[in-house]
Design an enzyme around this catalytic site. Structure first.
Site, mmCIF file in Angstrom:
data_model
loop_
_atom_site.group_PDB
_atom_site.id
_atom_site.type_symbol
_atom_site.label_atom_id
_atom_site.label_comp_id
_atom_site.label_asym_id
_atom_site.label_seq_id
_atom_site.Cartn_x
_atom_site.Cartn_y
_atom_site.Cartn_z
ATOM 1 N N LYS A 1 81.942 -9.215 28.688
ATOM 2 C CA LYS A 1 81.499 -9.289 27.290
ATOM 3 C C LYS A 1 81.239 -7.749 26.734
ATOM 4 C CE LYS A 1 76.383 -9.675 28.811
ATOM 5 N NZ LYS A 1 75.354 -10.661 28.957
ATOM 6 N N TYR B 1 68.496 22.002 15.294
ATOM 7 C CA TYR B 1 68.028 21.495 14.141
ATOM 8 C C TYR B 1 66.347 21.392 14.534
ATOM 9 C CZ TYR B 1 72.004 19.855 11.904
ATOM 10 O OH TYR B 1 73.146 19.502 11.201
ATOM 11 N N MET C 1 74.784 15.506 15.767
ATOM 12 C CA MET C 1 75.942 14.270 15.746
ATOM 13 C C MET C 1 77.005 14.402 16.680
ATOM 14 S SD MET C 1 77.997 12.890 12.276
ATOM 15 C CE MET C 1 76.487 12.422 11.349
HETATM 16 C C1 LIG Z 1 75.145 -10.680 30.262
HETATM 17 C C2 LIG Z 1 75.038 -11.603 30.921
HETATM 18 C C3 LIG Z 1 75.278 -11.854 32.524
HETATM 19 C C4 LIG Z 1 75.571 -10.478 33.355
HETATM 20 O O1 LIG Z 1 74.300 -9.949 33.603
HETATM 21 P P1 LIG Z 1 74.229 -8.735 34.379
HETATM 22 O O2 LIG Z 1 72.774 -8.220 34.227
HETATM 23 O O3 LIG Z 1 75.028 -7.408 33.404
HETATM 24 O O4 LIG Z 1 74.909 -8.913 35.522
HETATM 25 C C5 LIG Z 1 75.161 -13.313 33.257
HETATM 26 N N1 LIG Z 1 74.919 -14.274 32.303
HETATM 27 C C6 LIG Z 1 74.522 -14.329 31.077
HETATM 28 C C7 LIG Z 1 74.177 -15.453 30.500
HETATM 29 C C8 LIG Z 1 74.618 -13.067 30.573
HETATM 30 O O5 LIG Z 1 74.269 -12.993 29.160
#
Ligand SMILES: *Cc1c(COP(=O)(O)O)cnc(C)c1O
Length: 345
Positions: A33, A242, A290
């Site tokens: 993801k 800054y 930045m």
């Molecule tokens: C992001 C996520 C994972 C992976 O988790 P990690 O801690 O990055 O290994 C697995 N299951 C669900 C539902 C998640 O949201």
């Protein structure tokens, strides 16, 4: 070339996946993801597929467009957010497997795509995604008869092995899934490290693949080298950056380098983080701006051409601790301005 450069070791991601798979008792998927935690879901998944991964997880259906074209039609792509309104065409076209989170999603899915595969996400105490136990018990006979590809839940505190929530969620999950014949999944990276009671038939690591805590045995994955634009000597009493937040107490050589908070170097790292030059620590002086950082480098010798923020001397979790955040946020904040080189895979 002034843009900072990110080097991503796909072979290290493959090594980390293999290490987590060898610690898992069942099959091991990969969570890609948020564009593979900022490292490019397509390249990461293609490398892991060649290494033997057969299932991937994304957060939302749209993330599967790029992923499907990178890995081809065969591997299974699961969607944590389930079947959202308007997603039926995409789910069908890309052959995605939504993890259904509620009665509403079940109805939507069975109405739009009655013969299309699905999984089920259960809430075992985190109260984020998934069906509540009562909702599941009401729907389970019908859903199980339709052969879900997976029944899963997620742990809230798996990165703290001694937290009582782990055993509590394991028990809640067991109550919901003991005796079913669909494959089950509870463990992400932290859950894998809690041991085989938590593994069931499928584990789904994310952060551990990318070299982050709690997988402390991970092989480092990213290196970030930032070019020096210019150096100067500042005298005792002069200030840098800054807000005049840093004042030299002795003659100091300051290198100004080409990256800043617009590249995901969190401003909270101001006056805290250290960069590296061939093993020599070079402390950041003053605030993160930045596009620029001002860093103390050794007074003597030729000026360095680059300084390294992430690499062998310092991983994402060091930055995370200094900025009071987690490695996940450091990775997913990595900038889009960096040049990128992918090694291996
Ligand atoms: C992001 C996520 C994972 C992976 O988790 P990690 O801690 O990055 O290994 C697995 N299951 C669900 C539902 C998640 O949201």
């Amino acid at each position: 070339m002034t843009a900072a450069h990110l080097t991503i070791h796909l072979d290290a991601i493959v090594d980390n996946w293999s290490a987590l798979a060898s610690r898992s008792s069942g099959e091991t998927a990969a969570v890609v993801k948020a564009d593979g935690y900022g490292l490019d879901s397509g390249r990461v998944a293609a490398a892991l597929r060649r290494a033997g991964a057969r299932q991937f997880f994304v957060a939302v259906a749209e993330e599967a467009i790029k992923l499907r074209s990178a890995i081809g039609p065969e591997p299974q792509i699961n969607v944590f957010s389930g079947h959202m309104a308007g997603d039926a065409a995409l789910i069908q076209r890309l052959n995605l497997v939504p993890m259904l989170n509620s009665r509403e999603q079940v109805e939507r899915h069975l109405q739009a795509l009655p013969d299309h595969p699905f999984g089920v996400q259960l809430d075992s105490g985190m109260n984020r995604l998934g069906m509540e136990p009562a909702e599941w018990h009401a729907l389970a006979p019908d859903l199980l008869a339709r052969k879900p590809t997976l029944v899963m839940s997620h742990l809230a505190c798996a990165d703290e092995p001694d937290h009582p929530m782990n055993a509590q969620q394991l028990q809640a999950f067991r109550k919901m899934v003991d005796g079913i014949d669909a494959p089950r999944s509870l463990a992400a990276t932290g859950g894998i490290l809690l041991g085989p009671d938590y593994h069931f038939e499928l584990t789904r690591p994310g952060i551990g693949l990318y070299g982050g805590f709690p997988f402390t045995d991970a092989t480092p994955v990213v290196r970030l080298d930032i070019p020096v634009i210019q150096t100067r000597i500042v005298e005792a009493g002069e200030t840098v950056g800054y807000g005049n937040s840093w004042t030299a107490t002795a003659p100091t050589r300051i290198a100004t380098i080409a990256a800043g908070y617009a590249d995901g170097i969190l401003r909270a790292l101001s006056s805290k983080v250290t960069l590296w030059h061939n093993g020599t620590p070079c402390p950041l002086r003053g605030r993160v701006s930045m596009d620029l950082l001002t860093v103390e480098v050794p007074l003597d010798g030729p000026a360095p051409e680059h300084l390294t923020l992430l690499g062998p001397d310092q991983g994402v979790d060091v930055l995370a601790d200094l900025a009071d955040t987690i490695g996940y946020e450091i990775l997913t904040s990595l900038g889009h301005r960096y040049g990128r080189t992918y090694i291996g895979g």
